[in-house]
Design a protein around this motif. Structure first.
Motif, PDB file in Angstrom:
ATOM      1  N   LEU A  30       0.852  -1.184   0.000  1.00 50.36           N
ATOM      2  CA  LEU A  30       0.000   0.000   0.000  1.00 50.36           C
ATOM      3  C   LEU A  30       0.892   1.240   0.000  1.00 50.36           C
ATOM      4  O   LEU A  30       1.598   1.505   0.972  1.00 50.36           O
ATOM      5  CB  LEU A  30      -0.906  -0.002   1.231  1.00 50.36           C
ATOM      6  N   LEU A  31       0.875   1.979  -1.097  1.00 55.28           N
ATOM      7  CA  LEU A  31       1.703   3.178  -1.217  1.00 55.28           C
ATOM      8  C   LEU A  31       0.842   4.383  -0.875  1.00 55.28           C
ATOM      9  O   LEU A  31      -0.102   4.710  -1.598  1.00 55.28           O
ATOM     10  CB  LEU A  31       2.267   3.303  -2.638  1.00 55.28           C
ATOM     11  N   THR A  32       1.170   5.038   0.220  1.00 58.14           N
ATOM     12  CA  THR A  32       0.270   6.069   0.719  1.00 58.14           C
ATOM     13  C   THR A  32       0.985   7.366   1.072  1.00 58.14           C
ATOM     14  O   THR A  32       2.091   7.345   1.624  1.00 58.14           O
ATOM     15  CB  THR A  32      -0.478   5.552   1.968  1.00 58.14           C
ATOM     16  N   PRO A  33       0.355   8.503   0.754  1.00 59.07           N
ATOM     17  CA  PRO A  33       0.867   9.765   1.291  1.00 59.07           C
ATOM     18  C   PRO A  33       0.523   9.834   2.776  1.00 59.07           C
ATOM     19  O   PRO A  33      -0.397   9.136   3.232  1.00 59.07           O
ATOM     20  CB  PRO A  33       0.099  10.825   0.484  1.00 59.07           C
ATOM     21  N   PRO A  34       1.226  10.643   3.549  1.00 62.34           N
ATOM     22  CA  PRO A  34       0.933  10.734   4.991  1.00 62.34           C
ATOM     23  C   PRO A  34      -0.523  11.087   5.282  1.00 62.34           C
ATOM     24  O   PRO A  34      -1.081  10.628   6.280  1.00 62.34           O
ATOM     25  CB  PRO A  34       1.883  11.846   5.461  1.00 62.34           C
ATOM     26  N   THR A  35      -1.158  11.850   4.389  1.00 62.46           N
ATOM     27  CA  THR A  35      -2.550  12.262   4.618  1.00 62.46           C
ATOM     28  C   THR A  35      -3.537  11.099   4.521  1.00 62.46           C
ATOM     29  O   THR A  35      -4.663  11.200   4.995  1.00 62.46           O
ATOM     30  CB  THR A  35      -2.961  13.343   3.601  1.00 62.46           C
ATOM     31  N   GLY A  62       8.138  14.561  -3.566  1.00 56.98           N
ATOM     32  CA  GLY A  62       7.446  14.589  -4.852  1.00 56.98           C
ATOM     33  C   GLY A  62       6.773  13.264  -5.162  1.00 56.98           C
ATOM     34  O   GLY A  62       7.380  12.202  -5.007  1.00 56.98           O
ATOM     35  N   LEU A  63       5.529  13.324  -5.613  1.00 59.34           N
ATOM     36  CA  LEU A  63       4.752  12.107  -5.853  1.00 59.34           C
ATOM     37  C   LEU A  63       5.396  11.211  -6.902  1.00 59.34           C
ATOM     38  O   LEU A  63       5.564  10.004  -6.693  1.00 59.34           O
ATOM     39  CB  LEU A  63       3.325  12.482  -6.277  1.00 59.34           C
ATOM     40  N   LEU A  64       5.760  11.776  -8.053  1.00 62.64           N
ATOM     41  CA  LEU A  64       6.360  10.964  -9.112  1.00 62.64           C
ATOM     42  C   LEU A  64       7.693  10.369  -8.668  1.00 62.64           C
ATOM     43  O   LEU A  64       7.961   9.184  -8.876  1.00 62.64           O
ATOM     44  CB  LEU A  64       6.557  11.803 -10.374  1.00 62.64           C
ATOM     45  N   ASP A  65       8.540  11.205  -8.061  1.00 62.40           N
ATOM     46  CA  ASP A  65       9.842  10.725  -7.596  1.00 62.40           C
ATOM     47  C   ASP A  65       9.684   9.553  -6.637  1.00 62.40           C
ATOM     48  O   ASP A  65      10.362   8.522  -6.755  1.00 62.40           O
ATOM     49  CB  ASP A  65      10.605  11.849  -6.879  1.00 62.40           C
ATOM     50  N   GLY A 201      15.559  11.572 -14.630  1.00 60.15           N
ATOM     51  CA  GLY A 201      15.665  11.651 -13.172  1.00 60.15           C
ATOM     52  C   GLY A 201      14.740  10.671 -12.477  1.00 60.15           C
ATOM     53  O   GLY A 201      15.106  10.049 -11.474  1.00 60.15           O
ATOM     54  N   LEU A 202      13.530  10.519 -13.020  1.00 62.21           N
ATOM     55  CA  LEU A 202      12.577   9.573 -12.435  1.00 62.21           C
ATOM     56  C   LEU A 202      13.082   8.141 -12.559  1.00 62.21           C
ATOM     57  O   LEU A 202      12.960   7.343 -11.629  1.00 62.21           O
ATOM     58  CB  LEU A 202      11.216   9.708 -13.125  1.00 62.21           C
ATOM     59  N   LEU A 203      13.661   7.819 -13.712  1.00 65.32           N
ATOM     60  CA  LEU A 203      14.188   6.465 -13.899  1.00 65.32           C
ATOM     61  C   LEU A 203      15.316   6.172 -12.918  1.00 65.32           C
ATOM     62  O   LEU A 203      15.421   5.066 -12.396  1.00 65.32           O
ATOM     63  CB  LEU A 203      14.680   6.279 -15.329  1.00 65.32           C
ATOM     64  N   LEU A 204      16.154   7.169 -12.669  1.00 62.71           N
ATOM     65  CA  LEU A 204      17.229   6.963 -11.696  1.00 62.71           C
ATOM     66  C   LEU A 204      16.670   6.730 -10.300  1.00 62.71           C
ATOM     67  O   LEU A 204      17.236   5.975  -9.514  1.00 62.71           O
ATOM     68  CB  LEU A 204      18.174   8.166 -11.688  1.00 62.71           C
TER      69      LEU A 204
END
Length: 208
Positions: A30-35, A62-65, A201-204
């Protein structure tokens, strides 16, 4: 043996259980933001009732990162053929981020509409499988804020400029980093300059 399911936590937690009816599930990430931590904890409790183990991973920054980073982390710990991504569980942005990360890693993904699972048309090949060690080494030395000349990059990599140019620009037969949109290239006078693109950058993030 079931699937390893990756699911962003967001507006549609019900879709997680719709997906489990279609795809036998061994474990859920489950990938979740703190909120959305409370929602994630509730999902974890419900999964435990079905004796399905789960693990909560928080998205910070950052969400994508973060999505690419966590997809990379999970992919390295499991057989990619056994991983499937349920993109229907998140909100609009996390759904898009999860779908992008699934595409980059060559992972199967599905959405849910009217309580039916719909597989997304994602190829098995991932960017990571397509890139040679030399190309990855080039990306690791670049950053997205500053351009660097091919001459300086050649010196740092101890690679000839002609070979460096081949990996960046490619040929008619083989794609280079530029065609993959992983780098940005510009000319200043007689110098050719290169820097990391946002996608690079995202791939890295997913590779490290």
């Amino acid at each position: 043996m079931g699937y390893i399911v990756i699911a962003p936590v967001g507006d549609n937690p019900k879709a997680l259980f719709v997906g489990m009816k279609e795809f036998a599930t061994e474990k859920v990430y489950l990938l979740t933001p703190p909120t959305q931590r409370r929602t994630a904890e509730e999902l974890k409790r419900k999964l435990a009732e079905f004796t399905v183990p789960s693990e909560i991973k928080e998205l910070h920054g950052g969400l994508l990162d973060e999505m690419f980073r966590l997809f990379g982390e999970i992919s390295r710990g499991h057989d990619p053929d056994r991983i499937i991504v349920n993109v229907a569980t998140g909100d609009k942005m996390s759904t898009c981020a999860a779908l992008s990360a699934a595409f980059a890693h060559g992972l199967r993904a599905f959405g849910v509409e009217n309580d039916m699972c719909i597989l997304m048309p994602i190829m098995k090949l991932s960017y990571y499988n397509e890139l040679s060690d030399n190309k990855m080494n080039i990306l690791k030395l670049l950053n997205s804020k500053e351009y660097i000349s091919l001459t300086d990059l050649s010196r740092k990599l101890k690679m000839s400029i002609s070979l460096l140019s081949y990996h960046i620009n490619g040929t008619l037969k083989y794609k280079g980093l530029k065609e993959y949109r992983l780098v940005e290239v510009k000319e200043e006078g007689k110098s050719v300059l290169v820097r990391l693109s946002q996608l690079g950058g995202l791939l890295l993030k997913g590779y490290s």
